[in-house]
Design a protein around this motif. Sequence first.
Motif, PDB file in Angstrom:
ATOM      1  N   TYR A 103      28.608 -60.209 -55.285  1.00 12.96           N
ATOM      2  CA  TYR A 103      27.570 -60.875 -54.507  1.00 12.96           C
ATOM      3  C   TYR A 103      27.141 -62.095 -55.319  1.00 12.96           C
ATOM      4  CZ  TYR A 103      27.569 -56.746 -51.562  1.00 12.96           C
ATOM      5  OH  TYR A 103      27.947 -55.737 -50.705  1.00 12.96           O
ATOM      6  N   ARG A 104      27.733 -63.228 -54.987  1.00 17.77           N
ATOM      7  CA  ARG A 104      27.638 -64.415 -55.838  1.00 17.77           C
ATOM      8  C   ARG A 104      26.223 -64.959 -55.915  1.00 17.77           C
ATOM      9  NH1 ARG A 104      32.161 -68.451 -53.906  1.00 17.77           N
ATOM     10  NH2 ARG A 104      31.020 -69.692 -55.435  1.00 17.77           N
ATOM     11  N   GLU A 105      25.554 -65.070 -54.773  1.00 15.91           N
ATOM     12  CA  GLU A 105      24.205 -65.637 -54.780  1.00 15.91           C
ATOM     13  C   GLU A 105      23.216 -64.700 -55.477  1.00 15.91           C
ATOM     14  OE1 GLU A 105      23.162 -66.711 -50.783  1.00 15.91           O
ATOM     15  OE2 GLU A 105      25.185 -67.408 -50.372  1.00 15.91           O
ATOM     16  N   ALA A 106      23.367 -63.392 -55.266  1.00 22.79           N
ATOM     17  CA  ALA A 106      22.468 -62.420 -55.885  1.00 22.79           C
ATOM     18  C   ALA A 106      22.810 -62.172 -57.346  1.00 22.79           C
ATOM     19  CB  ALA A 106      22.509 -61.098 -55.107  1.00 22.79           C
ATOM     20  N   GLY A 107      24.016 -62.574 -57.791  1.00 21.99           N
ATOM     21  CA  GLY A 107      24.406 -62.359 -59.177  1.00 21.99           C
ATOM     22  C   GLY A 107      24.640 -60.896 -59.499  1.00 21.99           C
ATOM     23  N   ARG A 108      25.301 -60.170 -58.571  1.00 20.12           N
ATOM     24  CA  ARG A 108      25.557 -58.731 -58.780  1.00 20.12           C
ATOM     25  C   ARG A 108      27.022 -58.415 -58.525  1.00 20.12           C
ATOM     26  NH1 ARG A 108      20.629 -56.054 -55.237  1.00 20.12           N
ATOM     27  NH2 ARG A 108      18.906 -57.223 -56.175  1.00 20.12           N
ATOM     28  N   VAL A 109      27.516 -57.424 -59.274  1.00 19.42           N
ATOM     29  CA  VAL A 109      28.885 -56.941 -59.112  1.00 19.42           C
ATOM     30  C   VAL A 109      28.819 -55.460 -58.762  1.00 19.42           C
ATOM     31  CG1 VAL A 109      31.121 -56.588 -60.219  1.00 19.42           C
ATOM     32  CG2 VAL A 109      29.753 -58.608 -60.785  1.00 19.42           C
ATOM     33  N   VAL A 110      29.518 -55.065 -57.708  1.00 21.19           N
ATOM     34  CA  VAL A 110      29.584 -53.660 -57.311  1.00 21.19           C
ATOM     35  C   VAL A 110      31.000 -53.159 -57.576  1.00 21.19           C
ATOM     36  CG1 VAL A 110      29.482 -52.033 -55.387  1.00 21.19           C
ATOM     37  CG2 VAL A 110      27.766 -53.843 -55.591  1.00 21.19           C
ATOM     38  N   ARG A 111      31.106 -52.085 -58.359  1.00 22.77           N
ATOM     39  CA  ARG A 111      32.401 -51.429 -58.570  1.00 22.77           C
ATOM     40  C   ARG A 111      32.488 -50.230 -57.635  1.00 22.77           C
ATOM     41  NH1 ARG A 111      32.338 -50.110 -63.717  1.00 22.77           N
ATOM     42  NH2 ARG A 111      33.855 -51.585 -64.566  1.00 22.77           N
ATOM     43  N   LEU A 112      33.504 -50.247 -56.773  1.00 23.32           N
ATOM     44  CA  LEU A 112      33.759 -49.129 -55.881  1.00 23.32           C
ATOM     45  C   LEU A 112      34.776 -48.201 -56.536  1.00 23.32           C
ATOM     46  CD1 LEU A 112      34.027 -51.230 -52.619  1.00 23.32           C
ATOM     47  CD2 LEU A 112      32.075 -49.858 -53.338  1.00 23.32           C
ATOM     48  N   GLY A 113      35.076 -47.110 -55.876  1.00 25.57           N
ATOM     49  CA  GLY A 113      36.024 -46.155 -56.441  1.00 25.57           C
ATOM     50  C   GLY A 113      35.407 -44.779 -56.412  1.00 25.57           C
ATOM     51  N   SER A 114      35.538 -44.043 -57.528  1.00 30.37           N
ATOM     52  CA  SER A 114      34.965 -42.701 -57.560  1.00 30.37           C
ATOM     53  C   SER A 114      33.446 -42.744 -57.478  1.00 30.37           C
ATOM     54  CB  SER A 114      35.393 -41.977 -58.839  1.00 30.37           C
ATOM     55  OG  SER A 114      34.985 -42.731 -59.978  1.00 30.37           O
ATOM     56  N   GLY A 115      32.844 -43.843 -57.939  1.00 27.37           N
ATOM     57  CA  GLY A 115      31.396 -43.996 -57.860  1.00 27.37           C
ATOM     58  C   GLY A 115      31.037 -45.256 -57.108  1.00 27.37           C
ATOM     59  N   PHE A 116      29.777 -45.618 -57.204  1.00 27.39           N
ATOM     60  CA  PHE A 116      29.268 -46.840 -56.573  1.00 27.39           C
ATOM     61  C   PHE A 116      28.298 -47.434 -57.569  1.00 27.39           C
ATOM     62  CE2 PHE A 116      26.355 -49.298 -53.910  1.00 27.39           C
ATOM     63  CZ  PHE A 116      27.225 -49.947 -53.049  1.00 27.39           C
ATOM     64  N   THR A 117      28.799 -48.344 -58.406  1.00 30.18           N
ATOM     65  CA  THR A 117      28.017 -48.868 -59.514  1.00 30.18           C
ATOM     66  C   THR A 117      27.683 -50.330 -59.276  1.00 30.18           C
ATOM     67  OG1 THR A 117      29.218 -47.383 -61.005  1.00 30.18           O
ATOM     68  CG2 THR A 117      27.937 -49.144 -62.014  1.00 30.18           C
ATOM     69  N   THR A 118      26.388 -50.669 -59.366  1.00 29.01           N
ATOM     70  CA  THR A 118      25.942 -52.054 -59.236  1.00 29.01           C
ATOM     71  C   THR A 118      25.593 -52.587 -60.613  1.00 29.01           C
ATOM     72  OG1 THR A 118      25.061 -51.639 -57.018  1.00 29.01           O
ATOM     73  CG2 THR A 118      24.282 -53.596 -58.150  1.00 29.01           C
ATOM     74  N   LEU A 119      26.211 -53.711 -60.992  1.00 28.56           N
ATOM     75  CA  LEU A 119      26.037 -54.270 -62.320  1.00 28.56           C
ATOM     76  C   LEU A 119      25.460 -55.678 -62.212  1.00 28.56           C
ATOM     77  CD1 LEU A 119      29.536 -53.233 -63.709  1.00 28.56           C
ATOM     78  CD2 LEU A 119      27.387 -52.006 -63.993  1.00 28.56           C
ATOM     79  N   PRO A 120      24.373 -55.981 -62.929  1.00 31.18           N
ATOM     80  CA  PRO A 120      23.812 -57.343 -62.881  1.00 31.18           C
ATOM     81  C   PRO A 120      24.638 -58.295 -63.730  1.00 31.18           C
ATOM     82  CG  PRO A 120      22.541 -55.976 -64.375  1.00 31.18           C
ATOM     83  CD  PRO A 120      23.566 -55.074 -63.766  1.00 31.18           C
ATOM     84  N   ALA A 121      24.770 -59.522 -63.236  1.00 29.63           N
ATOM     85  CA  ALA A 121      25.476 -60.562 -63.987  1.00 29.63           C
ATOM     86  C   ALA A 121      24.522 -61.607 -64.533  1.00 29.63           C
ATOM     87  CB  ALA A 121      26.542 -61.224 -63.116  1.00 29.63           C
ATOM     88  N   GLY A 122      23.259 -61.556 -64.139  1.00 31.80           N
ATOM     89  CA  GLY A 122      22.258 -62.422 -64.743  1.00 31.80           C
ATOM     90  C   GLY A 122      21.953 -63.702 -64.022  1.00 31.80           C
ATOM     91  N   GLY A 123      22.737 -64.072 -62.989  1.00 34.70           N
ATOM     92  CA  GLY A 123      22.484 -65.320 -62.294  1.00 34.70           C
ATOM     93  C   GLY A 123      23.547 -65.586 -61.257  1.00 34.70           C
TER      94      GLY A 123
END
Length: 635
Positions: A155-175
Amino acid sequence: MSRTARARAGNVFERAGSCTRIFYDRRVGKRGLRRLPMTALVSVCAVLIGVAVSGGASPLPGLELSQAGHWIASPALNLVLFVNGSAKSMDAQVPVAGLEPGSQVVQGPTSGYVIGKSAIVEFGKSDLSVDRTLTPPSGERPALVEASGGPYLVYREAGRVVRLGSGFTTLPAGGPLGAPVATPDGTLWLNRLDSGALCRLAKDSDTVTCRDNLGAGHTGGLSIAGDRAVFVDTTTDTIRQVSGDKPGEPVAIGKDLSPAAQIAPADADGRIAVLEQEKRQLYLLDAGHTPAQPIKVDLPDGVYANPTASASSVVLLDLTRHNVLTYGADGTRRQVTAIPPESGTPQLVRGDDKRVYVDGGEGKHVLVVDPDGKVSQVPVTADKAPAPATAQQPPPTQQPPAQQPPKGEPDVRPDGPKQQSPPVRKTDPPVTQPPKPIPPSPPGIPAQLTARLQGSDAHVAWGAAADNRAAVTAYHVTWKPSSGAGAGASDLAGTARSTVIPGLRAGITYTITVVAENSAGRGTPATAKVTGPAIPKPTITVTRGKTGTYEPDPAECSAPDCAKMHVVVRGFAPNTQFHFTPHCGCQYSNEGRSYTTDANGAVTFEAFDFGAVGKQAWVTADNGVSSAKYTWPPD
C-alpha cells in the motif's frame, strides 16, 4: 525391498496412476473440482511417485501446487480463473460470489488471493474453493508482488506492506513508497518517496530495514536486472546496484531523464525500459556495470501506461489507440496488437513465468505476451458459469388449466365456450434486475503531496488519486508566489507522480496545487507550500569598474586613475528602490543615485567617478547598509 515396502509402494503407485484420472474428471471432488493446469498435475503426480520410490509411508502435508501462470478476476462471471500462459488456455476456475469491480489476484505456493477495496478473499489452489475472507488495512489499490516468502501487497500511499501466506502480517515502511520489486531470493525492495531511503524486506523477516539514503528530492524507480535490484535515479541520471553485499557506485547512464520518467520493473535481455511520457520517447538503458549508450525509441503521440518487460521484450500500453506494443531489447518494434474493447483501463502484469499478461479492465479479456514479444489472446470462458450474484432466477412455472364457466351462466362468446385468463401466480418471486453501473466521477485528491526545496528548485511528489471508475488521464500542477511575479502551471500525464519547479525566489512562499483529471472532469486539488531559499544578509560590495574621465570636469577626475565604482548589491528587499551614496576618506562629494532591486533583491551597477589612488572609498544605502571600505587601486 521388503514385502511391507513393496505393498506401500504399490499403494502409492496406484494412487499416482489414478492421479491423471482424478484431475481430468471434472465431476470428481466433493467441492466440484474443475480441471487443474498441467503444471499442477505434473507436480502432484511427481510427488506421489517420489514417495513411492523412496518408500515413504507418511501422508503429504501442505502439498504445494507450483503453477506458472496468472490468475484473473471476472466480476461478470463471479469467477477467478487461471490463465496458463504456455498453453494459452483457461485451466482452472474458482467461484467467488460478489466479486468487486477492479479486483486483482495474486498467488502464493498453495493459495490465491482476490484483492478488492473492501475485502481480501483467499482460495485454495488445490481444491479451488474459498477458504476465508480478510479485511485489507486500507481502501487504497495496492501494488501486488509475487515472490518467494510472499505474496505481498504494498500500500504505497499508506506506507504499509502486507505479507500473505500462512499468516496475514502488516509491516510499516515508515512513509509513502515508490513501485516495489522483488529479487529471485525473495527480498522485497522499496524506496521511500519522502526521504529517498532505499529499503528491503528479506524473506521471512518481519522488519523493513533501510540502509541507503539517496537524499530527499531524488526521483526515479527500482527495477530488477538479472538477479539484482537496481535504482534508476532520474535526478542524477545514474543507475546503481542496490542489492548484494554492498551497494554499487552510481554509474552515469548517458541520458538526461525527467523527474516524471517511468521505470519498468524488470529488464529485457539486460536493458531497462524508461518511458518519457511528455517527450513520447522510450529509452532502453543498459543495466551492466559499464552501461552502453541508451537506445531511443520514438513513440506516436498518445498516452501510455507504465512499461514492463517479459524475458526478452518490452511491453507498452497505448491507451489512446487501445493497443499493446512490444519491442525487442534493441528497440525494434515486434508487434502491435489491438486490445479487445472493454470498459475500464487494462493493466500489465509480469508473471513468474516471465510472460506479461494484459488484463482487461473488467476481467473479460486477457492477452498473453510471450518472452519473445509475441502476443496471443486467451478467451475468458467458464466451464459452467454460475448465475450472477446480482440476479435471482424465477423458478419454472406450469401453465394452469383452462377455466370453465360456472354452471347456469350463459356462454356469451359466439365462437365457443368462454375462456378466462390464467390467474397470476402470487408465489413467483419478482425478477430483480442487476443494478445499473455507477457512472464515472472526477478523481479523488492526489495523495501524500509533498514539496521540498533543493537549491532554488521545488521538488514536488504525490501519490495516485482514486480514479473513481475512469482512468486518470492527467495531473495539473500550478504554483503561485505569495507576492510578485513567478506563477506558473504544468500539465503532466496521468501516470506522473512528481515534477520540479525551478528557480524559486529567495524568501518567497509558494502555494503548489496538484489536481487529477479523468473523463468526468477534474477532481479535488491537493495543496502544499514551500518557501524559496533564505534571503541572504544584505550586502554592498565596491570594486574598481571601467576606467574613464569625468566629462563635466576632466581636471577633477581623469584616466588612468579615474574609473567608475562597480557596486554589487545582494539580499535587499526585492523590487524596491534604494538610494546609494558614495563616500571617501578624502575631499569628495557626490549626491549619489537611486536603483531598484530585482525579484531576488539584487542589483548591480557602475556609477560615481573616483580617482583618488590609495584612498578608501565606500557606498551606503538609505536602509543603513554600508559596504566595506575599499582602497582605490591604480589602473
